[in-house]
Design a protein around this motif. Structure first.
Motif, PDB file in Angstrom:
ATOM      1  N   GLU A  66     -40.825   3.978  14.295  1.00 22.08           N
ATOM      2  CA  GLU A  66     -40.254   3.867  12.943  1.00 22.08           C
ATOM      3  C   GLU A  66     -39.176   2.802  12.872  1.00 22.08           C
ATOM      4  OE1 GLU A  66     -40.798   5.163   9.915  1.00 22.08           O
ATOM      5  OE2 GLU A  66     -42.665   5.954  10.702  1.00 22.08           O
ATOM      6  N   GLN A  67     -38.358   2.672  13.943  1.00 21.47           N
ATOM      7  CA  GLN A  67     -37.278   1.680  13.922  1.00 21.47           C
ATOM      8  C   GLN A  67     -37.816   0.257  13.852  1.00 21.47           C
ATOM      9  OE1 GLN A  67     -34.884   2.902  17.432  1.00 21.47           O
ATOM     10  NE2 GLN A  67     -33.223   3.176  16.005  1.00 21.47           N
ATOM     11  N   GLY A  68     -39.024   0.039  14.350  1.00 23.34           N
ATOM     12  CA  GLY A  68     -39.608  -1.291  14.333  1.00 23.34           C
ATOM     13  C   GLY A  68     -40.638  -1.482  13.248  1.00 23.34           C
ATOM     14  N   LYS A  69     -40.629  -0.595  12.242  1.00 31.95           N
ATOM     15  CA  LYS A  69     -41.641  -0.690  11.188  1.00 31.95           C
ATOM     16  C   LYS A  69     -41.378  -1.869  10.271  1.00 31.95           C
ATOM     17  CE  LYS A  69     -43.999   2.074   7.650  1.00 31.95           C
ATOM     18  NZ  LYS A  69     -44.053   3.380   6.950  1.00 31.95           N
ATOM     19  N   ASN A  86     -36.907   7.237   4.966  1.00 31.67           N
ATOM     20  CA  ASN A  86     -38.228   6.671   4.692  1.00 31.67           C
ATOM     21  C   ASN A  86     -38.953   7.576   3.699  1.00 31.67           C
ATOM     22  OD1 ASN A  86     -37.867   4.596   6.583  1.00 31.67           O
ATOM     23  ND2 ASN A  86     -38.604   5.867   8.246  1.00 31.67           N
ATOM     24  N   LEU A  87     -39.577   6.994   2.701  1.00 30.37           N
ATOM     25  CA  LEU A  87     -40.269   7.794   1.695  1.00 30.37           C
ATOM     26  C   LEU A  87     -41.344   6.967   1.012  1.00 30.37           C
ATOM     27  CD1 LEU A  87     -38.185   8.090  -1.560  1.00 30.37           C
ATOM     28  CD2 LEU A  87     -37.571   6.547   0.259  1.00 30.37           C
ATOM     29  N   LEU A 106     -33.088  -1.829   0.474  1.00 25.62           N
ATOM     30  CA  LEU A 106     -34.417  -1.262   0.298  1.00 25.62           C
ATOM     31  C   LEU A 106     -35.441  -2.214   0.888  1.00 25.62           C
ATOM     32  CD1 LEU A 106     -35.782   0.624  -2.744  1.00 25.62           C
ATOM     33  CD2 LEU A 106     -37.167  -1.171  -1.736  1.00 25.62           C
ATOM     34  N   LEU A 107     -36.114  -1.760   1.940  1.00 31.31           N
ATOM     35  CA  LEU A 107     -37.182  -2.527   2.572  1.00 31.31           C
ATOM     36  C   LEU A 107     -38.492  -1.792   2.325  1.00 31.31           C
ATOM     37  CD1 LEU A 107     -35.476  -3.295   6.002  1.00 31.31           C
ATOM     38  CD2 LEU A 107     -35.530  -4.734   3.964  1.00 31.31           C
ATOM     39  N   SER A 108     -39.515  -2.525   1.931  1.00 28.56           N
ATOM     40  CA  SER A 108     -40.773  -1.861   1.589  1.00 28.56           C
ATOM     41  C   SER A 108     -41.957  -2.756   1.892  1.00 28.56           C
ATOM     42  CB  SER A 108     -40.783  -1.461   0.110  1.00 28.56           C
ATOM     43  OG  SER A 108     -40.782  -2.603  -0.711  1.00 28.56           O
ATOM     44  N   ARG A 114     -51.840   3.869 -10.822  1.00 28.32           N
ATOM     45  CA  ARG A 114     -50.621   4.142 -10.056  1.00 28.32           C
ATOM     46  C   ARG A 114     -50.634   3.370  -8.738  1.00 28.32           C
ATOM     47  NH1 ARG A 114     -49.093  10.268  -9.547  1.00 28.32           N
ATOM     48  NH2 ARG A 114     -50.961  10.282  -8.232  1.00 28.32           N
ATOM     49  N   LEU A 115     -49.418   3.013  -8.281  1.00 29.47           N
ATOM     50  CA  LEU A 115     -49.245   2.316  -7.016  1.00 29.47           C
ATOM     51  C   LEU A 115     -48.373   3.150  -6.085  1.00 29.47           C
ATOM     52  CD1 LEU A 115     -48.534  -1.315  -8.288  1.00 29.47           C
ATOM     53  CD2 LEU A 115     -50.710  -0.399  -7.491  1.00 29.47           C
ATOM     54  N   VAL A 116     -48.614   3.012  -4.784  1.00 26.75           N
ATOM     55  CA  VAL A 116     -47.829   3.714  -3.770  1.00 26.75           C
ATOM     56  C   VAL A 116     -47.024   2.683  -2.991  1.00 26.75           C
ATOM     57  CG1 VAL A 116     -47.884   5.211  -1.751  1.00 26.75           C
ATOM     58  CG2 VAL A 116     -49.546   5.534  -3.594  1.00 26.75           C
ATOM     59  N   LEU A 117     -45.713   2.947  -2.860  1.00 22.45           N
ATOM     60  CA  LEU A 117     -44.802   2.016  -2.191  1.00 22.45           C
ATOM     61  C   LEU A 117     -44.154   2.731  -1.005  1.00 22.45           C
ATOM     62  CD1 LEU A 117     -43.620  -0.911  -2.725  1.00 22.45           C
ATOM     63  CD2 LEU A 117     -41.681   0.232  -3.744  1.00 22.45           C
ATOM     64  N   ASP A 118     -44.468   2.293   0.236  1.00 20.43           N
ATOM     65  CA  ASP A 118     -43.791   2.813   1.426  1.00 20.43           C
ATOM     66  C   ASP A 118     -42.472   2.065   1.584  1.00 20.43           C
ATOM     67  OD1 ASP A 118     -45.698   4.681   2.187  1.00 20.43           O
ATOM     68  OD2 ASP A 118     -46.897   3.188   3.225  1.00 20.43           O
TER      69      ASP A 118
END
Length: 751
Positions: A192-195, A411-412, A664-666, A678-682
């Motif tokens: 996760e830290q390197g995502k 993260n969400l 905010l990084l996505s 609809r769109l999904v944003l990680d």
């Protein structure tokens, strides 16, 4: 930087004697030396973090040349560096293993130190120094740094001030491919830290020229990194200046050698040992023996004559500054009444001469001794009273407090829904809107259909009716010759056959008629010769037959290019894809100033027209089209509000957000699985929060307490990171150990 910390402590204790004895070097200066496999560079640095001078980058070829080039580099620092022996070595990672100098390199460094009269205070690696330099500039720095060499490079990933990864990667022909490989390894190792990766990437090198770095930067910048997992937007690649390394690493070393840092380090190490002074010196001495030589030498010049014998600087120093133990102790002892105490054995005693002046003074003192004592005592008491009044009523105490800071991360998945009436932050639902854009365009392609064209063969035939009944043949009656078909040019009636009585017996005259015929299909194979026999439709030859009376000729054929249905379909798809790509790029250009457009998969052909039809004999087919493309629109301000609302749920009690927008990084938004708009944003959210300090609650912890107790009481508070108590004037702290009880005397400065 463990090696540098140990050397600093040792160097500090040695300097107390070194500078007192002979003032062998400038106490506030040191030399930083960067050593790589084929390059080196030096700088003269003030311990107050000021670079006095630095040399150019020197290239060497072997061990002897290394000594020569380092000597020349030190001479480039000017005359001010002649009397400076203290240095900090900064090594390339290739010189180190697990943070320690390789055994093969220790001999080289020892030789350099001895031949050039250098005293090593410590060592660090280039990559460690780069990390510390970034953090010095911004404690919460997030960036990627590439330290390039000819055959490999170091990749440093820093997020929120922490060095998460430091990889050495071999170089191939393309730096962009090597960087992708390194980032993929980081993502796999860190999870996760390197995502997500920062969008700032710096390039630096001691061995590559600025021109070469600029070329690498241009190639890296040309890559679409947003298609690579981890980059949310196109990163900015920056080439650091040629003097960045020597300046940045020298300033890092200067900070580590500062008095404040050494004081903190000494306190921390003193708390580890049972006998602070003795044990600490023993510990550091052992560590130092395993690392770099720290022999004290006097330096008159860094220039060396490599062709002559080396000068023993140890003997020169000891001869010039020799002093016995008793005298040395008296010189450096600040409690002695005079610099050198000469005993009676050293100077013959002489009886002092008496004079009238001395006799008169003694008589005056004897006569007025009581008055003088009373006056002196009264004056002394008055000074004490004045000092006490000043301390009790006029002096002030400043309490500098640094509040604790925390970085909140989460993260969400954020749902962008254009059908919502308003956003619902509790469900991570963000209101969006739909935008349409019409794009017009034209395209063409070469036709691929194949068709035969040519002429049909023509001739004349004679039809025979062998029955005794008249027969009419329509124009579509088929005459067959092997597998070739012919058609009558017109309808014809053939008379019935007649039977005759002759001398030899009965004979029959067949009914007949001549008529023109044409081949059914084009082609030269229909050109047949005279007297060829033809079958009439499906009739038996005993009933009806035909014979060619004139050669069939004129039949021919050839292949030509025509429009096929596949051509029509392919051109339609091709132009639709091209117009959609134009629309996506335009939406991307319009995504700025906090407004974002994400095209959906929904598009519609408003108008289209071909210039040819299927089967047309042409080489090129063209199409005009108008395409409507749909996109979801959302605002950065809405995302920031959602981020604040979500992070607020994780905000610790008595903490507040620092006046900065949350980070905010996505990834790029992706269509939802339900085929809706609809769109999904990680996304990865982060923000800095600082503890709220209540001054009134702190006063009870310090009023009337001694300095150490008051400081400990404050530092034990979870909301406080650091505390500094400043008494004005400063000498008050040496005379009074307790703080006053009047809260008005305290001034709180909270950072």
């Amino acid at each position: 930087m463990p090696n540098l910390l140990k050397k600093i402590t040792k160097g500090r204790k040695e300097k107390q004697t070194k500078f007192a004895k002979g003032n062998l070097a400038e106490a506030d200066l040191f030399i930083s030396i960067i050593l790589c496999d084929q390059e080196l560079q030096t700088a003269l640095v003030d311990r107050k973090q000021e670079i006095k001078e630095y040399s150019s980058i020197k290239t060497y070829f072997d061990r002897q040349d290394l000594l020569t080039q380092l000597d020349q580099s030190l001479q480039d620092l000017g005359t001010l560096a002649d009397e400076v022996a203290d240095c900090v070595f900064i090594f390339d990672e290739n010189w180190l293993k697990d943070g320690d100098l390789l055994d093969s390199k220790k001999a080289i460094v020892k030789e350099l130190s001895e031949d050039l009269s250098l005293t090593a205070l410590g060592q660090m690696s280039i990559t460690e120094g780069i990390h510390q330099a970034r953090v010095m500039k911004d404690p919460h720095d997030s960036s990627i740094t590439l330290y390039l060499r000819e055959k490999d490079f170091d990749l440093l990933l820093i997020k929120h001030g922490k060095l998460l990864a430091n990889l050495k990667i071999g170089r191939s022909g393309k730096l962009k491919d090597d960087l992708q490989e390194g980032l993929a390894r980081i993502s796999q190792d860190l999870g996760e830290q390197g995502k997500y990766f920062p969008n700032r990437v710096f390039l630096s090198s001691l061995s590559l020229t600025t021109k070469a770095l600029n070329k690498e930067q241009e190639e890296l910048q040309a890559v679409d990194w947003t298609k690579i997992a981890g980059f949310l937007q196109a990163p900015e690649f920056t080439v650091l200046s040629a003097d960045f390394l020597i300046k940045a690493l020298s300033l890092v070393a200067s900070q580590m050698l500062s008095d404040d840092f050494k004081s903190k380090l000494t306190q921390e190490l003193d708390g580890i040992t049972s006998s602070p002074e003795k044990n600490l010196l023993n510990q550091v001495q052992v560590d130092a023996d395993q690392d770099l030589p720290v022999e004290e030498k006097r330096v008159s010049s860094f220039g060396i004559d490599l062709s002559s014998e080396k000068v023993n600087l140890n003997q020169n120093v000891s001869d010039e500054f020799a002093v016995d133990d008793r005298q040395s102790e008296e010189i450096i002892n600040p409690n002695l009444g005079q610099a050198i105490n000469l005993s009676a054995d050293d100077i013959p005693s002489k009886k002092p001469l008496k004079s009238k002046r001395n006799t008169a003074l003694k008589h005056f003192f004897r006569k007025n001794r009581k008055s003088l004592l009373i006056g002196a005592t009264g004056g002394f008491l008055a000074l004490i009273v004045l000092f006490l009044l000043f301390y009790l009523f006029l002096s002030n105490i400043t309490i500098k407090i640094t509040a604790n800071e925390e970085i909140l991360q989460k993260n969400l998945k954020i749902i962008l829904d254009p059908q919502l009436a308003k956003s619902d932050f509790s469900q991570n639902l963000l209101k969006a809107s739909l935008e349409q854009k019409e794009i017009e365009g034209e395209d063409s392609l070469s036709t691929t259909g194949i068709s035969l064209v040519g002429d049909k063969a023509q001739g004349r035939v004679k039809l025979f009716n062998k029955t005794f009944t008249e027969k009419t043949f329509s124009s579509d009656t088929i005459l067959k010759y092997e597998n070739i078909s012919y058609l009558l040019n017109e309808e014809v009636t053939v008379a019935a056959a007649n039977a005759k009585e002759e001398e030899s017996g009965k004979s029959i005259d067949y009914g007949s008629v001549e008529i023109a015929a044409t081949a059914k299909d084009i082609g030269a194979e229909a050109n047949i010769a005279k007297d060829s026999k033809l079958q009439v439709a499906d009739f038996s030859e005993d009933t009806y037959s035909a014979t060619v009376i004139d050669n069939f000729s004129g039949g021919s054929s050839r292949e030509v290019r025509v429009v096929s249905q596949n051509d029509l379909d392919k051109l339609l798809s091709q132009l639709k894809e091209s117009l959609n790509k134009i629309a996506v790029n335009e939406f991307g250009d319009e995504s700025k100033d906090g407004v974002h457009f994400v095209p959906t998969s929904n598009n519609r052909i408003v108008y289209f027209e071909y210039d040819q039809e299927e089967g047309d004999e042409v080489e090129t087919l063209s199409l005009k089209m108008t395409l409507e493309v749909e996109a979801v629109k959302y605002l950065s301000s809405d995302l920031k509000q959602l981020a604040e609302a979500v992070l607020l749920l994780d905000l610790p009690e008595n903490y507040d957000f620092i006046d900065e927008e949350p980070s905010l990084l996505s990834d790029e938004p992706k269509p939802a699985a339900d085929d809706s708009n609809r769109l999904v944003l990680d996304a990865e959210l982060s923000a800095k929060a600082r503890a709220i300090i209540n001054e009134d609650s702190l006063k009870d912890l310090i009023l009337g307490k001694n300095l150490d107790e008051a400081k400990n009481n404050l530092e034990e508070q979870e909301s406080i990171d650091r505390v500094e108590i400043i008494l004005q004037p400063a000498f008050v702290a040496k005379l009074f150990k307790k703080l006053p009880k009047d809260p008005k005397r305290f001034n709180f400065l909270i950072d």
